[in-house]
Design an enzyme around this catalytic site. Structure first.
Site, PDB file in Angstrom:
ATOM      1  N   HIS A  31      -4.343 149.472 106.547  1.00 24.20           N
ATOM      2  CA  HIS A  31      -3.477 148.400 106.034  1.00 24.20           C
ATOM      3  C   HIS A  31      -3.792 147.132 106.825  1.00 24.20           C
ATOM      4  O   HIS A  31      -4.701 147.133 107.681  1.00 24.20           O
ATOM      5  CB  HIS A  31      -2.007 148.805 106.139  1.00 24.20           C
ATOM      6  CG  HIS A  31      -1.618 149.316 107.493  1.00 24.20           C
ATOM      7  ND1 HIS A  31      -1.639 148.525 108.618  1.00 24.20           N
ATOM      8  CD2 HIS A  31      -1.247 150.549 107.921  1.00 24.20           C
ATOM      9  CE1 HIS A  31      -1.268 149.229 109.667  1.00 24.20           C
ATOM     10  NE2 HIS A  31      -1.032 150.476 109.285  1.00 24.20           N
ATOM     11  N   HIS A  34      -4.298 147.318 110.675  1.00 27.30           N
ATOM     12  CA  HIS A  34      -5.639 147.724 111.115  1.00 27.30           C
ATOM     13  C   HIS A  34      -6.635 146.576 110.956  1.00 27.30           C
ATOM     14  O   HIS A  34      -7.487 146.354 111.809  1.00 27.30           O
ATOM     15  CB  HIS A  34      -6.133 148.906 110.265  1.00 27.30           C
ATOM     16  CG  HIS A  34      -5.322 150.156 110.375  1.00 27.30           C
ATOM     17  ND1 HIS A  34      -4.543 150.622 109.356  1.00 27.30           N
ATOM     18  CD2 HIS A  34      -5.173 151.041 111.394  1.00 27.30           C
ATOM     19  CE1 HIS A  34      -3.956 151.754 109.721  1.00 27.30           C
ATOM     20  NE2 HIS A  34      -4.310 152.033 110.950  1.00 27.30           N
ATOM     21  N   GLY A 144      -3.295 148.103 118.682  1.00 22.71           N
ATOM     22  CA  GLY A 144      -2.153 147.333 118.204  1.00 22.71           C
ATOM     23  C   GLY A 144      -0.970 147.387 119.164  1.00 22.71           C
ATOM     24  O   GLY A 144      -0.655 148.442 119.709  1.00 22.71           O
ATOM     25  N   GLN A 145      -0.302 146.234 119.323  1.00 22.54           N
ATOM     26  CA  GLN A 145       0.940 146.186 120.097  1.00 22.54           C
ATOM     27  C   GLN A 145       2.019 147.043 119.418  1.00 22.54           C
ATOM     28  O   GLN A 145       2.953 147.500 120.065  1.00 22.54           O
ATOM     29  CB  GLN A 145       1.407 144.730 120.232  1.00 22.54           C
ATOM     30  CG  GLN A 145       2.701 144.541 120.989  1.00 22.54           C
ATOM     31  CD  GLN A 145       2.630 145.074 122.411  1.00 22.54           C
ATOM     32  OE1 GLN A 145       1.670 144.811 123.126  1.00 22.54           O
ATOM     33  NE2 GLN A 145       3.638 145.850 122.811  1.00 22.54           N
ATOM     34  N   LYS A 146       1.875 147.264 118.117  1.00 20.25           N
ATOM     35  CA  LYS A 146       2.801 148.120 117.366  1.00 20.25           C
ATOM     36  C   LYS A 146       3.059 149.446 118.094  1.00 20.25           C
ATOM     37  O   LYS A 146       4.182 149.935 118.126  1.00 20.25           O
ATOM     38  CB  LYS A 146       2.197 148.358 115.978  1.00 20.25           C
ATOM     39  CG  LYS A 146       2.620 149.609 115.243  1.00 20.25           C
ATOM     40  CD  LYS A 146       3.959 149.411 114.588  1.00 20.25           C
ATOM     41  CE  LYS A 146       4.319 150.483 113.580  1.00 20.25           C
ATOM     42  NZ  LYS A 146       4.090 151.843 113.995  1.00 20.25           N
ATOM     43  N   GLN A 150       1.293 153.585 123.502  1.00 17.75           N
ATOM     44  CA  GLN A 150      -0.120 153.980 123.391  1.00 17.75           C
ATOM     45  C   GLN A 150      -1.006 152.963 124.112  1.00 17.75           C
ATOM     46  O   GLN A 150      -1.940 153.328 124.839  1.00 17.75           O
ATOM     47  CB  GLN A 150      -0.500 154.076 121.917  1.00 17.75           C
ATOM     48  CG  GLN A 150      -1.969 154.309 121.663  1.00 17.75           C
ATOM     49  CD  GLN A 150      -2.239 154.622 120.210  1.00 17.75           C
ATOM     50  OE1 GLN A 150      -2.028 155.737 119.761  1.00 17.75           O
ATOM     51  NE2 GLN A 150      -2.688 153.637 119.459  1.00 17.75           N
ATOM     52  N   VAL A 173       1.418 143.401 112.990  1.00 17.86           N
ATOM     53  CA  VAL A 173       1.440 142.798 111.657  1.00 17.86           C
ATOM     54  C   VAL A 173       2.612 143.393 110.882  1.00 17.86           C
ATOM     55  O   VAL A 173       2.789 144.618 110.840  1.00 17.86           O
ATOM     56  CB  VAL A 173       0.111 143.059 110.911  1.00 17.86           C
ATOM     57  CG1 VAL A 173       0.177 142.533 109.482  1.00 17.86           C
ATOM     58  CG2 VAL A 173      -1.051 142.423 111.676  1.00 17.86           C
ATOM     59  N   SER A 183       0.843 153.282 108.355  1.00 20.90           N
ATOM     60  CA  SER A 183       0.404 154.218 107.312  1.00 20.90           C
ATOM     61  C   SER A 183       1.567 155.097 106.878  1.00 20.90           C
ATOM     62  O   SER A 183       1.636 155.534 105.726  1.00 20.90           O
ATOM     63  CB  SER A 183      -0.734 155.084 107.844  1.00 20.90           C
ATOM     64  OG  SER A 183      -1.754 154.276 108.384  1.00 20.90           O
TER      65      SER A 183
END
Ligand code: AMP
Length: 278
Positions: A31, A34, A144-146, A150, A173, A183
């Site tokens: 998406h 990514h 990703g900061q998302k 992690q 995003v 996802s």
């Protein structure tokens, strides 16, 4: 764009690739989140490798490994359009052949927050990412900061194991209503999808309090929870945390750079999100 599914093919293709080399690891079902990683990596490197691998070792026995969304042809089209040079899309057998038995254990950082609710998750993440780093040997890797924990775990692996590459964080995003792209959003029913922006709104409530001068981390956590509890479709709140973004230690007093993070369940979908206080 070349596609390798085996490790020998990957190695051969990497031999002639110009550096610096950027790596974007993904589990596919791509998406715009990514693609933000891919675009940044494309701008900052001479060559760009993306990986598509739904890593079985980071899923718990009760989790969604078999149902995880997969659409490799669509993913490959998207990566091609975004200028990726080489995609590595191995099978589970290629990554974990018979006899595989070495693991990267990230210690306390992997036991809290997500780790407390997904035992073994970060061991799986740390192991596969370390393998991908060893296979691709990138100069920079993009995350990703998302997935804020992690990111912290991967920074720690690179530091503790002297992996000698740069970890680059990319901002989250979001859809126009604030929901972080994921996802797993594909699992949400229309009514659940309508409810889901409560996750980001609740984080924003804490940020507003912070901006108004509140530093008591318990008050910020309570504000996040109050927001989430206002939405009946939020069935479980796994955590509402205000922690140091690198050590992930829970804070008494919030300070700039702290990460406010949450995990909730809406129906069968587990959603995570976070904000950094500035
Ligand atoms: P995944 O395929 O979910 O393992 O994610 C692959 C990479 O994309 C990870 O570094 C994620 O943190 C990153 N990512 C996933 N969703 C987003 C998003 N909404 N914004 C930015 N990065 C993301």
């Amino acid at each position: 764009m070349r596609v390798a599914t085996s490790i020998p093919d990957l190695s051969t293709l990497l031999n002639s690739i110009p550096r610096p080399l950027g790596l974007v690891p993904t589990m596919g079902a791509l998406h715009d989140g990514h693609l933000a990683l891919v675009e940044k990596a494309r701008r900052e490197n001479q060559s760009l490798v993306a990986t598509i691998f739904v890593n079985p070792t980071q899923f718990g026995p009760q989790e969604d490994l078999s149902g995880y969304p997969r659409d490799e042809n669509r993913d490959l089209d998207m990566l091609r359009q975004h200028g990726v040079d080489l995609v590595f899309a191995p099978t589970a057998e290629e990554m974990y052949p018979q006899g595989f038995d070495t693991w990267v254990d990230v210690g306390a950082l992997g036991d809290r927050l997500e780790g407390a609710h997904r035992p073994g998750h970060f061991r799986g993440v740390a192991t596969v990412v370390t393998k991908l780093f060893g296979l691709v040997r990138p100069d920079r890797a993009y995350f990703g900061q998302k997935d804020g924990q992690q990111l912290a775990v991967i920074r720690r692996i690179v530091r503790d194991l002297n992996l000698g590459l740069e970890v680059v964080a990319v901002p989250t995003v979001r859809d126009p209503d604030g929901l972080a792209q994921s996802s797993r959003n594909a699992y949400l029913t229309p009514s659940q999808r309508k409810a889901a922006p409560v996750v980001y709104r609740s984080l924003c409530r804490a940020k507003t309090l912070w901006s108004n001068g509140e530093r008591d981390a318990d008050k910020l956590r309570a504000e996040v929870r109050a927001g989430l509890e206002g939405e009946p479709l939020v069935e479980t709140i796994d955590y509402a945390s205000v922690a140091h973004a690198e050590s992930l230690d829970e804070l008494d007093q919030a300070s700039a750079g702290a990460m406010v993070s949450v995990a909730v369940r809406i129906g069968r979908t587990r959603l995570i999100d976070n904000l950094i206080l500035e």
